[in-house]
Design an enzyme around this catalytic site. Structure first.
Site, PDB file in Angstrom:
ATOM      1  CG  PHE A  60      -0.369   0.052   2.537  1.00 20.56           C
ATOM      2  CD1 PHE A  60      -0.110   1.269   3.149  1.00 20.56           C
ATOM      3  CD2 PHE A  60      -0.074  -1.111   3.233  1.00 20.56           C
ATOM      4  CE1 PHE A  60       0.443   1.327   4.421  1.00 20.56           C
ATOM      5  CE2 PHE A  60       0.472  -1.070   4.510  1.00 20.56           C
ATOM      6  CZ  PHE A  60       0.748   0.160   5.097  1.00 20.56           C
ATOM      7  CB  SER A  61       1.416   4.179   0.671  1.00 25.14           C
ATOM      8  OG  SER A  61       1.900   5.497   0.539  1.00 25.14           O
ATOM      9  CG  LEU A  62       7.225   3.713  -2.075  1.00 28.89           C
ATOM     10  CD1 LEU A  62       7.204   4.480  -3.389  1.00 28.89           C
ATOM     11  CD2 LEU A  62       8.405   4.145  -1.211  1.00 28.89           C
TER      12      LEU A  62
ATOM     13  N   GLY B 160       2.607   0.138  -3.363  1.00 25.00           N
ATOM     14  CA  GLY B 160       1.919  -0.084  -4.636  1.00 25.00           C
ATOM     15  C   GLY B 160       2.840   0.061  -5.832  1.00 25.00           C
TER      16      GLY B 160
END
Length: 412
Positions: free
Chosen positions: A235-237, A239
Site C-alpha cells: 500500500f502507498s509506496l 503499490g
C-alpha cells in the site's frame, strides 16, 4: 493543571489533522492499537496547527498507557499488559506523524520507544508475533512473522509492504493482524528506506526486487510456509514496490496494490505542491507558502523531512530527482492482481483514474480486479486508512479465493 475533558466534537476543521491523523489513530482500534476514549483525551489537548502540542498530547497518553502496561506486567496479568503495551506503542507512533527526523531531535528516540513497546507486546503474544531479521547486503532488515495459521502444515503466507513513511510495526494494524485472524502466516518487514533502516545505511531504491527477492527466498525456505502460496500486499509506496518486484521475477502467487504506481517519478512530479516546494525551497516564496497554508504546511514539511532522510536527499528538489527511474511495466506483472483505489482519489483526480485503468488494462493475468474503496463507508481517503476492516475484507476475501488449493497458479 488538570487535563481538559475528552469531549471533542470533531474540532479539527483542518482535514489533514482530522481525517489524516486523528482518524488514522482511531482506526487502529480495530486491531488493538488505540481506544476511542484515550485517543479523544489526547486530541482534546491539541491546538490545531501546533505540531508540538500534538506530540506532547500523544506522548503523555503513551506514557500513561505504558505505565498501565507495566503495572499489569508486574502483577502477572499478561493479557492486560500486552494490550496496553500495544496501544502505548501506537500512541508513540502517532507522535511520529507530526515529527521529522532532522527537524525534531527526539524523533529517533520516539521511534525506538515505539518499537521497544511493540516488542514487549510481542513477547506476551503467546507466540503470535515472532520478531525476525532478514540478512540483506551489509546488514539486516527488521520484521515480524505473525502466526495466524493452525500450525498443522505449511501455510499460505502474505507479505505486507508499507509506504514512504511506514514502520514494520504499522503493518500489524495495516493488514497484519487482520490476515492472522483469517489464518494466514503474515510477514511484516522494513524494506530499505523504511522504518529506521536509513540509520543503518539503507535508502529507498527503485529495484524493489533486490530486497523482496531476498525476503521471499528467506520466507519460502521456512518449513511452516507453503512456498507455492506466498502473496504480497503493498500500500502507498508499496503499490510500486510489490508489483515492480514481480516484473523482475520475484515469485509471488498473487498481489494486492493499494493503489498502483507504475511510474512513481511521474506521480511525484504530477503533484503540484511537490513541484512547487522543490522549486521554492530555500527562498522567500517558501515562507509565503507556509503562511498561506498554515498548519498543513507544518505537517507537510515534516513529511518531506522524513522522505529526505529515507531517500538520502538534502533537498526536495534532490528528492524528486531521486525518483528518476522508478517505474515498471504493468504488462510484465505475471500474477493475479487486485488494485484497491480510495474513492476520493479515484473520483477526484482524472490523472489518477487514468493511471489505474491503464495499469489494469495492461495487466496480462486474467485474474485481475479493481475495487474502489467507498467513501460511504469511511474508506475513501488515502489508501482506505480510516476503515481498516473494509480494506482487509476486500484484500483477504480476494486472496482467499485466489490462493485456494484449486485456483490456477500464477502465469509464468
Amino acid at each position: 493543571m488538570p487535563a481538559r475533558a475528552a469531549t471533542i466534537a470533531y474540532a479539527f476543521k483542518n482535514a489533514a489533522w482530522a481525517d489524516g491523523y486523528l482518524q488514522g489513530t482511531l482506526a487502529a482500534q480495530t486491531t488493538g492499537g488505540s481506544e476511542i476514549g484515550e485517543t479523544f483525551a489526547a486530541a482534546a489537548q491539541v491546538r490545531v496547527g501546533d505540531c508540538a502540542s500534538w506530540q506532547a498530547a500523544f506522548r503523555e497518553m503513551a506514557e500513561r498507557v505504558e505505565e498501565l502496561a507495566l503495572e499489569s506486567d508486574r502483577a502477572g496479568h499478561a493479557v492486560s499488559a500486552r494490550d496496553c503495551f500495544l496501544r502505548a506503542s501506537n500512541y508513540y507512533r502517532a507522535m511520529l506523524v507530526q515529527m521529522g527526523p532532522r527537524v525534531d531531535p527526539d524523533y529517533h528516540e520516539v521511534a525506538r520507544r515505539m518499537r521497544s513497546l511493540f516488542a514487549r507486546a510481542a513477547a506476551l503474544s503467546e507466540g503470535l508475533i515472532e520478531p525476525f531479521e532478514l540478512p540483506f547486503e551489509h546488514g539486516h532488515l527488521p520484521g515480524y512473522v505473525l502466526h495466524g495459521d493452525d500450525g498443522t502444515g505449511p501455510a499460505k503466507t502474505v507479505i505486507v509492504v508499507g509506504g514512504a513513511d511506514s514502520f514494520a510495526e504499522d503493518l500489524y494494524h495495516w493488514y497484519g493482524a487482520q490476515g492472522a485472524r483469517r489464518g494466514y502466516k503474515v510477514v511484516l518487514v522494513d524494506l530499505p528506506g523504511q522504518g529506521l533502516t536509513a540509520r543503518d545505511g539503507f535508502r529507498f531504491r527503485p529495484d524493489a526486487e533486490a530486497a523482496l527477492g531476498a525476503l521471499v527466498a528467506h520466507v519460502g525456505a521456512r518449513p511452516d510456509v507453503d512456498a507455492s502460496r506466498i502473496a504480497a500486499i503493498g500500500f502507498s509506496l508499496g503499490g510500486y514496490l510489490v508489483p515492480r518486484a514481480t516484473t523482475a521475477g520475484v515469485p509471488l502467487r498473487a498481489i494486492v496494490a493499494a493503489s498502483i504506481f507504475p511510474d512513481f517519478e511521474d506521480h511525484w512530479r504530477s503533484i503540484p505542491l511537490v513541484s512547487t516546494m522543490a522549486e521554492w525551497e530555500g527562498t522567500w516564496k517558501m515562507a509565503l507558502l507556509a503562511r498561506l497554508f498554515g498548519s498543513r504546511m507544518k505537517v507537510v514539511e515534516r513529511s518531506f523531512d522524513t522522505y529526505k532522510e529515507r531517500w538520502g536527499a538534502r533537498s526536495i528538489a534532490e528528492l524528486v530527482e531521486k525518483a528518476a527511474g522508478w517505474r515498471f511495466d504493468p504488462g510484465a506483472v505475471p500474477c493475479p492482481t487486485l488494485i484497491l483505489a480510495p474513492q476520493s482519489e479515484y473520483d477526484g483526480y482524472g490523472l489518477v483514474r487514468a493511471r489505474i485503468h491503464d495499469a489494469l488494462d495492461r495487466l496480462p493475468n486474467p485474474r485481475k480486479r479493481l475495487v474502489v474503496l467507498p467513501s460511504a463507508l469511511g474508506a475513501g481517503r488515502s489508501v482506505g486508512g480510516p476503515n481498516l476492516s473494509v480494506c482487509a475484507r476486500m484484500a483477504f476475501d480476494w486472496l482467499d479465493d485466489t490462493l485456494a488449493a484449486d485456483a490456477p497458479p500464477a502465469a509464468s
